[in-house]
Design a protein around this motif. Structure first.
Motif, PDB file in Angstrom:
ATOM      1  N   SER A  95       0.869  -1.178   0.000  1.00 15.49           N
ATOM      2  CA  SER A  95       0.000   0.000   0.000  1.00 15.49           C
ATOM      3  C   SER A  95       0.900   1.220   0.000  1.00 15.49           C
ATOM      4  O   SER A  95       1.836   1.301   0.792  1.00 15.49           O
ATOM      5  CB  SER A  95      -0.897   0.015   1.240  1.00 15.49           C
ATOM      6  OG  SER A  95      -1.678  -1.150   1.299  1.00 15.49           O
ATOM      7  N   ILE A  96       0.609   2.172  -0.877  1.00 19.65           N
ATOM      8  CA  ILE A  96       1.451   3.354  -1.037  1.00 19.65           C
ATOM      9  C   ILE A  96       0.560   4.595  -0.981  1.00 19.65           C
ATOM     10  O   ILE A  96      -0.463   4.665  -1.660  1.00 19.65           O
ATOM     11  CB  ILE A  96       2.193   3.323  -2.393  1.00 19.65           C
ATOM     12  CG1 ILE A  96       3.017   2.037  -2.503  1.00 19.65           C
ATOM     13  CG2 ILE A  96       3.052   4.559  -2.566  1.00 19.65           C
ATOM     14  CD1 ILE A  96       3.393   1.676  -3.918  1.00 19.65           C
ATOM     15  N   VAL A  97       0.981   5.562  -0.192  1.00 22.29           N
ATOM     16  CA  VAL A  97       0.302   6.854  -0.142  1.00 22.29           C
ATOM     17  C   VAL A  97       1.345   7.935  -0.404  1.00 22.29           C
ATOM     18  O   VAL A  97       2.356   8.021   0.298  1.00 22.29           O
ATOM     19  CB  VAL A  97      -0.382   7.100   1.224  1.00 22.29           C
ATOM     20  CG1 VAL A  97      -1.013   8.490   1.253  1.00 22.29           C
ATOM     21  CG2 VAL A  97      -1.413   6.028   1.505  1.00 22.29           C
ATOM     22  N   SER A  98       1.092   8.720  -1.436  1.00 18.99           N
ATOM     23  CA  SER A  98       1.951   9.855  -1.769  1.00 18.99           C
ATOM     24  C   SER A  98       1.056  11.082  -1.822  1.00 18.99           C
ATOM     25  O   SER A  98       0.044  11.085  -2.523  1.00 18.99           O
ATOM     26  CB  SER A  98       2.626   9.629  -3.125  1.00 18.99           C
ATOM     27  OG  SER A  98       3.311  10.789  -3.538  1.00 18.99           O
ATOM     28  N   LEU A  99       1.427  12.108  -1.087  1.00 16.17           N
ATOM     29  CA  LEU A  99       0.568  13.288  -1.013  1.00 16.17           C
ATOM     30  C   LEU A  99       0.403  13.992  -2.357  1.00 16.17           C
ATOM     31  O   LEU A  99      -0.669  14.478  -2.679  1.00 16.17           O
ATOM     32  CB  LEU A  99       1.099  14.259   0.031  1.00 16.17           C
ATOM     33  CG  LEU A  99       1.072  13.749   1.474  1.00 16.17           C
ATOM     34  CD1 LEU A  99       1.666  14.784   2.418  1.00 16.17           C
ATOM     35  CD2 LEU A  99      -0.344  13.384   1.884  1.00 16.17           C
ATOM     36  N   LEU A 100       1.470  14.032  -3.157  1.00 15.77           N
ATOM     37  CA  LEU A 100       1.408  14.818  -4.389  1.00 15.77           C
ATOM     38  C   LEU A 100       1.656  14.017  -5.666  1.00 15.77           C
ATOM     39  O   LEU A 100       1.365  14.503  -6.752  1.00 15.77           O
ATOM     40  CB  LEU A 100       2.425  15.966  -4.319  1.00 15.77           C
ATOM     41  CG  LEU A 100       2.243  16.936  -3.140  1.00 15.77           C
ATOM     42  CD1 LEU A 100       3.400  17.911  -3.076  1.00 15.77           C
ATOM     43  CD2 LEU A 100       0.917  17.665  -3.248  1.00 15.77           C
ATOM     44  N   LYS A 101       2.204  12.826  -5.565  1.00 17.10           N
ATOM     45  CA  LYS A 101       2.647  12.129  -6.774  1.00 17.10           C
ATOM     46  C   LYS A 101       2.027  10.735  -6.947  1.00 17.10           C
ATOM     47  O   LYS A 101       2.604   9.887  -7.616  1.00 17.10           O
ATOM     48  CB  LYS A 101       4.170  12.021  -6.769  1.00 17.10           C
ATOM     49  CG  LYS A 101       4.849  13.379  -6.764  1.00 17.10           C
ATOM     50  CD  LYS A 101       6.343  13.251  -6.856  1.00 17.10           C
ATOM     51  CE  LYS A 101       6.964  14.644  -6.910  1.00 17.10           C
ATOM     52  NZ  LYS A 101       8.397  14.577  -7.071  1.00 17.10           N
ATOM     53  N   SER A 102       0.853  10.510  -6.391  1.00 15.43           N
ATOM     54  CA  SER A 102       0.263   9.166  -6.476  1.00 15.43           C
ATOM     55  C   SER A 102      -0.073   8.782  -7.915  1.00 15.43           C
ATOM     56  O   SER A 102       0.120   7.624  -8.314  1.00 15.43           O
ATOM     57  CB  SER A 102      -0.962   9.043  -5.571  1.00 15.43           C
ATOM     58  OG  SER A 102      -1.951   9.973  -5.940  1.00 15.43           O
ATOM     59  N   MET A 143      10.118  -2.640  -6.737  1.00 16.52           N
ATOM     60  CA  MET A 143       8.954  -1.762  -6.650  1.00 16.52           C
ATOM     61  C   MET A 143       9.222  -0.609  -5.689  1.00 16.52           C
ATOM     62  O   MET A 143       8.918   0.547  -5.995  1.00 16.52           O
ATOM     63  CB  MET A 143       7.714  -2.531  -6.202  1.00 16.52           C
ATOM     64  CG  MET A 143       6.513  -1.617  -5.957  1.00 16.52           C
ATOM     65  SD  MET A 143       5.125  -2.444  -5.207  1.00 16.52           S
ATOM     66  CE  MET A 143       4.368  -3.117  -6.659  1.00 16.52           C
ATOM     67  N   ILE A 144       9.785  -0.921  -4.533  1.00 12.15           N
ATOM     68  CA  ILE A 144      10.064   0.134  -3.549  1.00 12.15           C
ATOM     69  C   ILE A 144      11.066   1.136  -4.107  1.00 12.15           C
ATOM     70  O   ILE A 144      10.900   2.356  -3.947  1.00 12.15           O
ATOM     71  CB  ILE A 144      10.541  -0.483  -2.224  1.00 12.15           C
ATOM     72  CG1 ILE A 144       9.369  -1.197  -1.549  1.00 12.15           C
ATOM     73  CG2 ILE A 144      11.142   0.576  -1.300  1.00 12.15           C
ATOM     74  CD1 ILE A 144       9.729  -1.967  -0.295  1.00 12.15           C
ATOM     75  N   LYS A 145      12.061   0.645  -4.801  1.00 10.77           N
ATOM     76  CA  LYS A 145      13.049   1.544  -5.406  1.00 10.77           C
ATOM     77  C   LYS A 145      12.386   2.473  -6.423  1.00 10.77           C
ATOM     78  O   LYS A 145      12.669   3.669  -6.468  1.00 10.77           O
ATOM     79  CB  LYS A 145      14.154   0.717  -6.073  1.00 10.77           C
ATOM     80  CG  LYS A 145      15.300   1.511  -6.592  1.00 10.77           C
ATOM     81  CD  LYS A 145      16.399   0.588  -7.125  1.00 10.77           C
ATOM     82  CE  LYS A 145      17.561   1.416  -7.645  1.00 10.77           C
ATOM     83  NZ  LYS A 145      18.632   0.554  -8.182  1.00 10.77           N
ATOM     84  N   LEU A 146      11.467   1.934  -7.214  1.00 12.26           N
ATOM     85  CA  LEU A 146      10.749   2.733  -8.200  1.00 12.26           C
ATOM     86  C   LEU A 146       9.920   3.823  -7.511  1.00 12.26           C
ATOM     87  O   LEU A 146       9.966   4.992  -7.900  1.00 12.26           O
ATOM     88  CB  LEU A 146       9.847   1.826  -9.041  1.00 12.26           C
ATOM     89  CG  LEU A 146       9.056   2.511 -10.139  1.00 12.26           C
ATOM     90  CD1 LEU A 146       9.146   1.695 -11.415  1.00 12.26           C
ATOM     91  CD2 LEU A 146       7.605   2.666  -9.733  1.00 12.26           C
ATOM     92  N   VAL A 147       9.171   3.445  -6.473  1.00 18.87           N
ATOM     93  CA  VAL A 147       8.334   4.413  -5.754  1.00 18.87           C
ATOM     94  C   VAL A 147       9.199   5.499  -5.128  1.00 18.87           C
ATOM     95  O   VAL A 147       8.905   6.695  -5.250  1.00 18.87           O
ATOM     96  CB  VAL A 147       7.476   3.704  -4.681  1.00 18.87           C
ATOM     97  CG1 VAL A 147       6.768   4.719  -3.788  1.00 18.87           C
ATOM     98  CG2 VAL A 147       6.468   2.772  -5.333  1.00 18.87           C
ATOM     99  N   GLU A 148      10.278   5.104  -4.476  1.00 14.08           N
ATOM    100  CA  GLU A 148      11.145   6.084  -3.808  1.00 14.08           C
ATOM    101  C   GLU A 148      11.872   6.995  -4.792  1.00 14.08           C
ATOM    102  O   GLU A 148      12.235   8.114  -4.444  1.00 14.08           O
ATOM    103  CB  GLU A 148      12.140   5.376  -2.895  1.00 14.08           C
ATOM    104  CG  GLU A 148      11.461   4.774  -1.669  1.00 14.08           C
ATOM    105  CD  GLU A 148      12.408   4.000  -0.765  1.00 14.08           C
ATOM    106  OE1 GLU A 148      13.484   3.561  -1.246  1.00 14.08           O
ATOM    107  OE2 GLU A 148      12.059   3.829   0.417  1.00 14.08           O
ATOM    108  N   SER A 149      12.077   6.532  -6.020  1.00 12.26           N
ATOM    109  CA  SER A 149      12.708   7.397  -7.023  1.00 12.26           C
ATOM    110  C   SER A 149      11.771   8.528  -7.445  1.00 12.26           C
ATOM    111  O   SER A 149      12.218   9.580  -7.883  1.00 12.26           O
ATOM    112  CB  SER A 149      13.140   6.582  -8.243  1.00 12.26           C
ATOM    113  OG  SER A 149      12.019   6.185  -9.017  1.00 12.26           O
ATOM    114  N   ILE A 150      10.470   8.317  -7.302  1.00 11.22           N
ATOM    115  CA  ILE A 150       9.484   9.340  -7.657  1.00 11.22           C
ATOM    116  C   ILE A 150       9.136  10.205  -6.449  1.00 11.22           C
ATOM    117  O   ILE A 150       9.050  11.424  -6.543  1.00 11.22           O
ATOM    118  CB  ILE A 150       8.215   8.682  -8.246  1.00 11.22           C
ATOM    119  CG1 ILE A 150       8.579   7.938  -9.522  1.00 11.22           C
ATOM    120  CG2 ILE A 150       7.131   9.726  -8.508  1.00 11.22           C
ATOM    121  CD1 ILE A 150       7.495   7.022 -10.047  1.00 11.22           C
ATOM    122  N   ASP A 151       8.915   9.561  -5.304  1.00 12.40           N
ATOM    123  CA  ASP A 151       8.576  10.292  -4.078  1.00 12.40           C
ATOM    124  C   ASP A 151       9.259   9.630  -2.875  1.00 12.40           C
ATOM    125  O   ASP A 151       8.731   8.664  -2.313  1.00 12.40           O
ATOM    126  CB  ASP A 151       7.058  10.318  -3.868  1.00 12.40           C
ATOM    127  CG  ASP A 151       6.653  11.163  -2.668  1.00 12.40           C
ATOM    128  OD1 ASP A 151       7.546  11.703  -1.961  1.00 12.40           O
ATOM    129  OD2 ASP A 151       5.431  11.284  -2.419  1.00 12.40           O
TER     130      ASP A 151
END
Length: 173
Positions: A95-102, A143-151
């Motif tokens: 589950s991923i929550v990004s305030l501005l880049k979801s 997947m985590i690396k991809l998410v963290e590269s964006i936010d």
């Protein structure tokens, strides 16, 4: 072979093996892989019987056998968990929550062949989307690396998952 100095070392190594197998067997049971769990359990039990029989046979002559047994048990837990992490059995739900880049994260995950479900969510600071994905554990780090590269500040939660029905790996665009 178990007499003298090497007895406790051999018993310790046997315990590392059987406890590591026990860790893997437990994970297989939780994932419903009963036949593989049974096979692993067979070897786990056989190794344990050999180790414990040697402890009882040589305990009066070599009290260090207890130290070998206990050390092997402790190290076996560490080795078993490490092995399981390397093998990456099963699935996880992320589950991923990004305030501005979801939206950007969801799009990039889909283009990287991750299946994504985006759900409207409201938190303390307002509305956003919660991104959910069920992935093979072997692909979690990517997947985590991809998410963290964006936010890098995205909230990421990972839970074990046992897909019941309808799961198909990858994005379906």
């Amino acid at each position: 072979m178990f007499e003298g100095v090497f007895g406790p070392v051999i018993v310790g190594l046997l315990r590392v093996c059987d406890v590591s197998l026990g860790t893997l067997r437990t994970i297989l049971v939780v994932q419903g892989k009963k036949y593989l769990a049974g096979l692993v359990g067979f070897f786990e039990a056989a190794i344990w019987v050999i180790a414990i029989s040697q402890i009882f046979q040589f305990l009066n002559d070599n009290p260090w056998m207890v130290l070998g047994y206990a050390t092997g048990y402790g190290l076996g837990n560490v080795v078993g968990i490490w092995l399981e992490q390397q093998i990456g059995l099963g699935f996880v739900q992320v589950s991923i929550v990004s305030l501005l880049k979801s939206d950007e994260i969801a799009a990039e995950m889909r283009s990287s062949s991750f299946g994504v479900t985006s759900i409207p969510a409201v938190g303390l600071t307002g509305g956003t989307n919660m991104i959910m994905s069920v992935v093979d554990r072997k692909k979690l780090k990517g997947m985590i690396k991809l998410v963290e590269s964006i936010d890098p500040k995205a909230f990421i939660s990972v839970q074990s998952s046992l897909p019941y029905r309808g799961y198909r790996p990858g994005a379906r665009i």
